[in-house]
Design an enzyme around this catalytic site. Structure first.
Site, PDB file in Angstrom:
ATOM      1  CE  LYS A 135      -1.671  -1.471   4.580  1.00  0.00           C
ATOM      2  NZ  LYS A 135      -0.937  -2.601   4.132  1.00  0.00           N
ATOM      3  CB  ALA A 190      -6.457  -9.754   2.940  1.00  0.00           C
ATOM      4  N   GLY A 196       2.383 -14.697  12.153  1.00  0.00           N
ATOM      5  CA  GLY A 196       2.434 -13.795  11.018  1.00  0.00           C
ATOM      6  C   GLY A 196       1.230 -12.694  10.610  1.00  0.00           C
ATOM      7  CD  GLU A 225       2.659  -4.407   7.375  1.00  0.00           C
ATOM      8  OE1 GLU A 225       3.870  -4.463   6.614  1.00  0.00           O
ATOM      9  OE2 GLU A 225       1.689  -4.517   6.918  1.00  0.00           O
ATOM     10  CG  ASP A 246      -1.080  -1.378   8.203  1.00  0.00           C
ATOM     11  OD1 ASP A 246      -0.414  -1.041   6.955  1.00  0.00           O
ATOM     12  OD2 ASP A 246      -1.668  -2.431   8.063  1.00  0.00           O
ATOM     13  CE  LYS A 274      -4.600  -2.671   6.123  1.00  0.00           C
ATOM     14  NZ  LYS A 274      -4.775  -3.524   7.074  1.00  0.00           N
ATOM     15  N   GLY A 290      -3.511 -12.505   6.358  1.00  0.00           N
ATOM     16  CA  GLY A 290      -3.154 -13.944   5.984  1.00  0.00           C
ATOM     17  C   GLY A 290      -2.751 -14.118   4.452  1.00  0.00           C
TER      18      GLY A 290
END
Ligand code: ADP
Ligand code: ASP
Ligand code: MG
Length: 814
Positions: free
Chosen positions: A578, A610, A663, A666, A677, A681, A796
């Site tokens: 992004k 995602a 996971g 970041e 983040d 968005k 994911g």
């Protein structure tokens, strides 16, 4: 009686000559056969090269001669292994003649067109002799006849014109007199009325065969070559091309005139009036059907029969205000060109009469410019017209078919397909017969243009996508897996052929223009070239493949900086990073503009949520005229995971560590925890909704302590989380006391956006948001009370990869 012509490849090796012999054997059981042969493949070029070297006083001509000699001696040795002395003697004597001709050229330093014809005639004379002797050796009833004794021409060397009345008389007389079964004749060669050696032009053996076929009014002329017919496009350049079953004389003439080398253009002329069909066959695959060229095309009403091109074209333009309304300019222009024997291949004139533009072979360009500038010297000096403009390195591509005139929109399809692939068109011409639409384009674009048009007109059903993927980490690997798995399904059901042509990680890059083998892509990196971002870009541009898509699966700023370069080259960009869309508004807007200008999609659905269709949904709302009044969203899978797992039984530090381990964050968890983040968005959503905003315009109410925010490294950050555990427990306790859940919420309303940790009461749609899920509620004029909700896993590798894949498929459907 049948006339068969075998081309250079067909007589290019012992193996192929044996194929020719067996075809002749089978035919001659029932028929009398006339067999016209070309020089052994490549020999005409070699002879010309030897001549040119000798003419330039370059002793290299001797080596060329030796190579020619070796080729022919080898053929004799292999084809007639025993008792071949007399044949070898004859070949040797002929070669001696050739050698002394070359020595002569070397000595006097001159290679006139007349001498050149004499020189190249050796090719056909040798091949026809060797083939006849081979037939005789195998006890075939065969004789050699030198076509120079039959075909009479004028003295227009290198492309002489045939005197049909003398030629036809000679041919008829000769074939009346014979009683053998197979007559072998050299193609291409002829003689003038006064006995000079002439030739019929490069590729002219086809023409020799047609002249004989017409003189004898045979039932059929067969041209045996190295491909299974006339193809929808040159099979060497377009893999998907296929042989055309039936084609009309006019279509074949147009195709060959515009570069389909498989048939020498004048070949149709003698057989056309007599209605003798031409059958193109493949010597190497004699059972293949081939192509029938006759009066009637097929019943197939498809508008286009084939696509061709001619390279080495120069475009010249005569223009100036002094031309308008004054007759005679074009007459003088074309008279000048005719005097210089310059062949004009394509002409266009704008209706304003302000300019005339025409295409000729590059070799004639300088001469054409100089002589035309001289012709119009007076008008140029009076500034009525400009000196001729000359552009080079061009090609003509043409789509051809008898049915173009019965179909509307063929040119529209042609030019839109070219335009979509960023192929710039310099000039356009459509013949009045409407059998041909031609366009002048850059040489470098020819292969791409042929393939694009072939796909458009002949493979309408399958669209090829060429992917260039940078970043083969978690998400990249998943994407490659998904593409490999879905490849056959997409091809069969959606008619999309997705190929990965380039792959790069930070160290290496691999390319395969035919598509990388995905079963072992990782091991191909071992032998790969070193990668560089610019190197990757340059290679994508150089490959110049249609429907190219650059896929950014990195989180690298330098990669994002190159999107503009990709888009400017009409290469679509699909990104999960992004960085670009949340950088300055100016950059975001520039990328949108480039995407529109160069017709190159720029898609980044995975920037928010995602694989969830959030940006797409918003775009559809806006495009359909709805007005978004507010957006409420939980957009951080990682923060949602953290706050769903954090309680008075756990501690904040460990919960964040776990989120990172699994996971969901970041690599630097501060990007998630600081809210930056999420801010990025909501910024992207605000921009997609038409908002002109910068990241600084987003109000970010951080829940972190000053110590957390000021930490200089990830390690230090974790230490401060541990130290400030009480602060986080307080946040938790406050929410719990009100029976609320902690959610990190992004809001956009009335042109303003903010992000921050909120206490969400029971019953609110955010309250039960589980795991790493995301949720977005769009309140709009059409959804005023009950919002449009998009909800599901928002982080994911698998879902992100499938979001990228969806963007890619969306491009295929554009
Ligand atoms: P020959 O030596 O048999 O006369 P040519 O080399 O002159 O053969 O012509 C055959 C070649 O023409 C093919 O190998 C192919 O590369 C080329 N070609 C170009 N366009 C076409 C087309 N549309 N269909 C078939 N062949 C084509
Ligand atoms: N050998 C000649 C050429 O190469 C003629 C032919 O092959 O048709 O042009
Ligand atoms: Mg040919």
């Amino acid at each position: 009686m049948k006339v068969l012509k075998f081309g250079g490849t067909s007589v290019g090796s012992t193996k192929n000559i044996n194929k020719v012999i067996s075809i002749l054997g089978a035919y001659s059981i029932t028929d009398q056969i006339i067999c016209v042969v070309s020089a052994v493949g490549g020999i005409t070029d070699r002879l010309l090269k030897a001549g040119t070297l000798a003419n330039q006083k370059d002793k290299g001509y001797v080596a060329e001669f030796e190579a020619i000699k070796k080729t022919h001696f080898n053929l004799v040795a292999e084809l007639i292994p025993k008792q071949n002395k007399s044949v070898l003697n004859h070949v040797e004597n002929t070669l001696l003649e050739l050698k002394s001709l070359l020595d002569g050229i070397y000595l006097i330093n001159e290679l006139s067109p007349k001498t050149s014809d004499k020189l190249v005639s050796f090719g056909e004379l040798l091949s026809s002799y060797i083939i006849t002797e081979t037939l005789k050796n195998q006890k075939a009833n065969a004789e050699l006849k030198n076509s120079q004794e039959l075909i009479v021409t004028n003295s227009n060397f290198t492309k002489a014109e045939v005197d049909y009345s003398l030629t036809n008389k000679n041919i008829k007389a000769y074939f009346k007199s014979i009683d053998h079964k197979i007559t072998v004749l050299p193609g291409f060669v002829s003689k003038s009325k006064i006995g000079e050696i002439t030739t019929l032009g490069r590729g002219g053996s086809d023409f020799t065969a047609a002249i004989i076929a017409a003189a004898l009014k045979v039932e059929q002329l067969e041209i045996w070559t190295d491909v299974s017919g006339m193809f929808t496009a040159n099979p060497k350049l377009v893999k998907q091309a296929f042989p055309i079953e039936k084609i009309s004389y006019q279509e074949a003439m147009e195709l060959s005139h515009f570069g389909a080398k498989v048939l020498y253009p004048p070949t149709v002329q003698p057989v056309f009036d007599l209605n003798i069909p031409i059958h193109i066959k493949n010597t190497l695959k004699p059972d293949d059907a081939g192509t029938i060229i006759s009066k009637n095309s097929t019943n197939n009403k498809a508008p286009i029969k084939g696509i061709t091109h001619i390279s080495n074209i120069a475009l010249l333009t005569l223009e100036g205000s002094g031309m308008v309304g004054i007759p005679g300019f074009s007459k003088r222009l074309f008279e000048t060109l005719a005097q210089e024997k310059i062949n004009v291949i394509l002409i266009t004139q704008a209706s304003s009469e302000h300019s005339i533009c025409f295409g000729i072979e590059t070799k004639d360009a300088e001469l054409a410019k100089n002589t035309l500038d001289a012709t119009f010297e007076n008008e140029i000096s009076l500034h009525k017209i400009n000196p001729i403009i000359l552009e080079d390195n061009l090609s003509i591509i043409a789509v051809i078919g008898d049915n173009i005139k019965n179909h509307q929109g063929v040119s529209g399809k042609m030019f839109s397909a070219l335009g979509k692939n960023n192929i710039n068109i310099r000039a356009i011409a459509q013949g009045a017969s409407e059998r041909n639409i031609s366009a002048v384009i850059a040489d470098k674009d020819v292969k791409k243009a042929l393939n694009t048009l072939h796909e458009r007109f002949f493979e309408v059903k399958t669209k090829q996508l060429n992917l260039f993927i940078t970043g083969v980490g978690n998400v990249g690997e998943k994407l490659i897996d998904q593409i490999e798995q879905q490849h056959n399904f997409l091809k069969k059901n959606l008619k999309i052929d997705v190929r990965i042509v380039g792959l790069a990680n930070s160290k290496k890059m691999i390319f395969n223009a035919e598509g990388i083998n995905l079963s072992n892509w990782a091991s191909q990196f071992h032998y790969a070239d070193k990668s560089s971002l610019k190197g990757f870009l340059n290679k994508v541009i150089a490959l110049n493949l249609r429907n190219s898509i650059f896929v950014d699966v990195t989180a690298n700023e330098a990669v994002a900086e190159l999107y503009a370069d990709y888009l400017k080259n009409s290469i679509a960009v699909v990104a999960c990073s992004k960085i670009a869309c949340s950088s300055t508004y100016e950059n975001y807007k520039n990328l949108q503009d480039l995407s529109l200008k160069y017709n190159a999609p720029f898609l980044y659905e995975t920037n928010v949520g995602a694989g969830l269709p959030i940006i797409n949904t918003l775009n559809n709302l806006v495009a359909s005229g709805d007005k978004v009044t507010s957006i409420q969203a939980v957009l951080s899978g990682s923060l949602n995971f953290v706050f769903n797992n954090f309680s008075d039984h756990t501690n904040f530090h460990d919960t964040v560590k776990r989120a990172q381990f699994e996971g969901y964050t970041e690599p630097d968890p501060r990007i998630d925890l600081s809210g930056i983040d999420v801010a990025r968005k909501i910024l992207i959503l605000a921009r997609e909704n038409g908002g002109i905003m910068e990241i600084e315009d987003i109000q970010n109410d951080s829940f972190l302590t000053p110590a957390n925010l000021e930490s200089k490294s990830v390690d230090e950050f974790y230490k401060t989380l541990k130290a400030d555990e009480a602060h986080f427990q307080k946040l938790y306790a406050s929410a719990k006391a009100k029976n609320c859940q902690l959610k990190y919420v992004a809001e956009f309303k009335k042109g303003k956006a903010k992000v921050g940790l909120r206490e969400i009461p029971e019953g609110h749609p955010f309250y039960n948001l589980e795991g790493k899920d995301n949720i977005v509620m769009f309140y709009t004029q059409r959804y005023p009370e009950q919002p449009l909700i998009v909800k599901g896993a928002g982080a994911g590798a698998d879902v992100t990869a499938s979001g990228l894949f969806a963007d890619i498929i969306q491009i295929a459907n554009k």
